[in-house]
Enzyme design. Structure first.
Site, PDB file in Angstrom:
ATOM      1  N   ASP A  14     -37.413  38.668   6.907  1.00  0.00           N
ATOM      2  CA  ASP A  14     -38.178  37.544   6.389  1.00  0.00           C
ATOM      3  C   ASP A  14     -38.421  36.570   7.534  1.00  0.00           C
ATOM      4  OD1 ASP A  14     -39.368  35.801   4.437  1.00  0.00           O
ATOM      5  OD2 ASP A  14     -37.564  34.575   4.517  1.00  0.00           O
ATOM      6  N   SER A  15     -39.347  35.655   7.318  1.00  0.00           N
ATOM      7  CA  SER A  15     -39.595  34.624   8.317  1.00  0.00           C
ATOM      8  C   SER A  15     -38.367  33.735   8.512  1.00  0.00           C
ATOM      9  CB  SER A  15     -40.779  33.768   7.869  1.00  0.00           C
ATOM     10  OG  SER A  15     -40.534  33.280   6.564  1.00  0.00           O
ATOM     11  N   CYS A  77     -40.801  38.920   2.986  1.00  0.00           N
ATOM     12  CA  CYS A  77     -41.714  37.795   3.174  1.00  0.00           C
ATOM     13  C   CYS A  77     -43.088  38.126   2.575  1.00  0.00           C
ATOM     14  CB  CYS A  77     -41.842  37.534   4.673  1.00  0.00           C
ATOM     15  SG  CYS A  77     -42.868  36.138   5.083  1.00  0.00           S
ATOM     16  N   GLU A 155     -36.142  23.998   0.732  1.00  0.00           N
ATOM     17  CA  GLU A 155     -35.169  24.030   1.836  1.00  0.00           C
ATOM     18  C   GLU A 155     -34.383  22.719   1.896  1.00  0.00           C
ATOM     19  OE1 GLU A 155     -36.537  25.663   5.497  1.00  0.00           O
ATOM     20  OE2 GLU A 155     -36.840  27.588   4.492  1.00  0.00           O
ATOM     21  N   CYS A 187     -43.908  34.011  -3.055  1.00  0.00           N
ATOM     22  CA  CYS A 187     -43.212  33.458  -1.890  1.00  0.00           C
ATOM     23  C   CYS A 187     -41.713  33.633  -2.111  1.00  0.00           C
ATOM     24  CB  CYS A 187     -43.565  31.972  -1.739  1.00  0.00           C
ATOM     25  SG  CYS A 187     -42.649  31.153  -0.415  1.00  0.00           S
ATOM     26  N   HIS A 189     -39.303  31.811  -1.509  1.00  0.00           N
ATOM     27  CA  HIS A 189     -38.533  30.633  -1.919  1.00  0.00           C
ATOM     28  C   HIS A 189     -38.659  30.312  -3.414  1.00  0.00           C
ATOM     29  CE1 HIS A 189     -38.496  30.113   2.377  1.00  0.00           C
ATOM     30  NE2 HIS A 189     -37.905  28.943   2.325  1.00  0.00           N
TER      31      HIS A 189
HETATM   32  N1  DGL Z   1     -41.113  33.725   3.622  1.00  0.00           N
HETATM   33  C1  DGL Z   1     -42.386  33.079   3.425  1.00  0.00           C
HETATM   34  C2  DGL Z   1     -43.139  33.786   2.300  1.00  0.00           C
HETATM   35  O1  DGL Z   1     -42.566  34.438   1.452  1.00  0.00           O
HETATM   36  C3  DGL Z   1     -42.222  31.604   3.112  1.00  0.00           C
HETATM   37  C4  DGL Z   1     -41.756  30.780   4.292  1.00  0.00           C
HETATM   38  C5  DGL Z   1     -42.744  30.796   5.449  1.00  0.00           C
HETATM   39  O2  DGL Z   1     -43.832  30.197   5.361  1.00  0.00           O
HETATM   40  O3  DGL Z   1     -42.432  31.453   6.436  1.00  0.00           O
HETATM   41  O4  DGL Z   1     -44.343  33.715   2.265  1.00  0.00           O
END
Ligand code: DGL
Length: 281
Positions: A14-15, A77, A155, A187, A189
């Site tokens: 993931d990012s 992600c 976050e 997403c 999150h």
């Molecule tokens: N992990 C990213 C997503 O699911 C969210 C956080 C980011 O913008 O990197 O799109």
């Protein structure tokens, strides 16, 4: 594609740490599988970056997980799944699974007439969800909305906060008023504000998130014999890597995973880039 070793880990990237919502769900569903997690915490967010940059990062993340000998790679992600995977997924010796296709399949099971998709700017801009929905059901109406403030609010830990409720109202009132009956939380999150979104949209709107979608995708791959299950029934040890450790790191791990004793190692972004240079795909 070579036949993978059943004892190898499931690679998840993931990012940042948001993908721990997916890793946590995969761990609960398949406790005998080891997980190798990579969070690119030095370069998060991906969601406001161009598709070209997201693709380059994704190639580096995948090269690193391949080097760890994983048997499958999960792009937790949504931004990567939407903006990079269609081009990348077929270039690797192990399956690379994204969250878009199974997310859409799950969402369409309740036969929605009008479906909402929320995600980062890059995910929404890619239109990947719209295409995936219309490939299956051409006449369902789709309404998208980028919600860039959700990631920082989550976050910050504001998952049950008046400000987050106000931002939901501001972003999503037009979508709710349009009468959606299905909602894709596009997403990593957003599962953490599922309760607030449920409160806002009401129980008639069926929500789908990436964690449940990925558990289904993996279960399907195991059941169809496309992916070997780990042998034995002892809980397996998982590894976690991040590209940066900030002061808030432990807090975020606790927020996303609900536990605070993960064994985490650091790998620098330039080391990720070097992995790709050694094995360019
Ligand atoms: N992990 C990213 C997503 O699911 C969210 C956080 C980011 O913008 O990197 O799109």
């Amino acid at each position: 594609m070579t036949s993978p070793n059943p004892q190898s880990a499931i690679g998840i990237f993931d990012s940042g740490l948001g993908g721990l919502t997916v890793a946590g769900a995969v761990h609960r569903a398949f406790p005998h599988e080891a997980i190798c997690y990579l969070g690119d915490t030095a370069r998060v967010p991906y969601g406001a970056k161009s598709p070209e940059t997201v693709q380059r990062y994704a190639r580096e993340d995948i090269a690193f997980l391949l080097q760890q000998g994983v048997k499958v790679i999960v792009a937790a992600c949504n931004t990567v799944s939407a903006a990079a995977l269609p081009e990348l997924a077929n270039h690797y010796p192990v399956p690379v699974l994204g969250v878009v296709e199974m997310g859409v399949e799950t969402a369409l099971e309740s036969s929605p007439r009008r479906i909402g998709v929320i995600g980062t700017q890059t995910t929404v801009g890619s239109e990947a969800y719209v295409r995936a929905i219309h490939r299956r059901v051409p006449d369902v109406s789709v309404i998208q909305k980028a919600c860039p403030l959700f990631v920082p609010l989550i976050e910050e830990g504001w998952t049950d906060h008046a400000v987050t409720r106000a931002v939901i109202q501001e972003y999503l009132s037009p979508m709710r008023d349009s009468g959606v009956d299905g909602l894709i939380l596009g997403c990593t999150h957003y599962p953490l504000i599922r309760a607030l979104l449920g409160e806002f949209f009401g129980s008639a709107v069926r929500m789908t998130d990436s964690a449940e979608a990925m558990v289904r995708a993996l279960r399907q791959s195991f059941d169809r014999g496309e992916l070997p299950r780990a042998e034995g029934n002892h809980a397996r040890c998982s590894r976690y890597y991040v590209t940066d450790r900030s002061n808030r790191f432990e807090q975020l791990v606790t927020a996303f995973m609900g536990e605070d004793d993960l064994q985490v190692q650091q790998i620098r972004p330039d080391e990720l880039a070097m992995t790709l240079e050694k094995d360019p795909r």
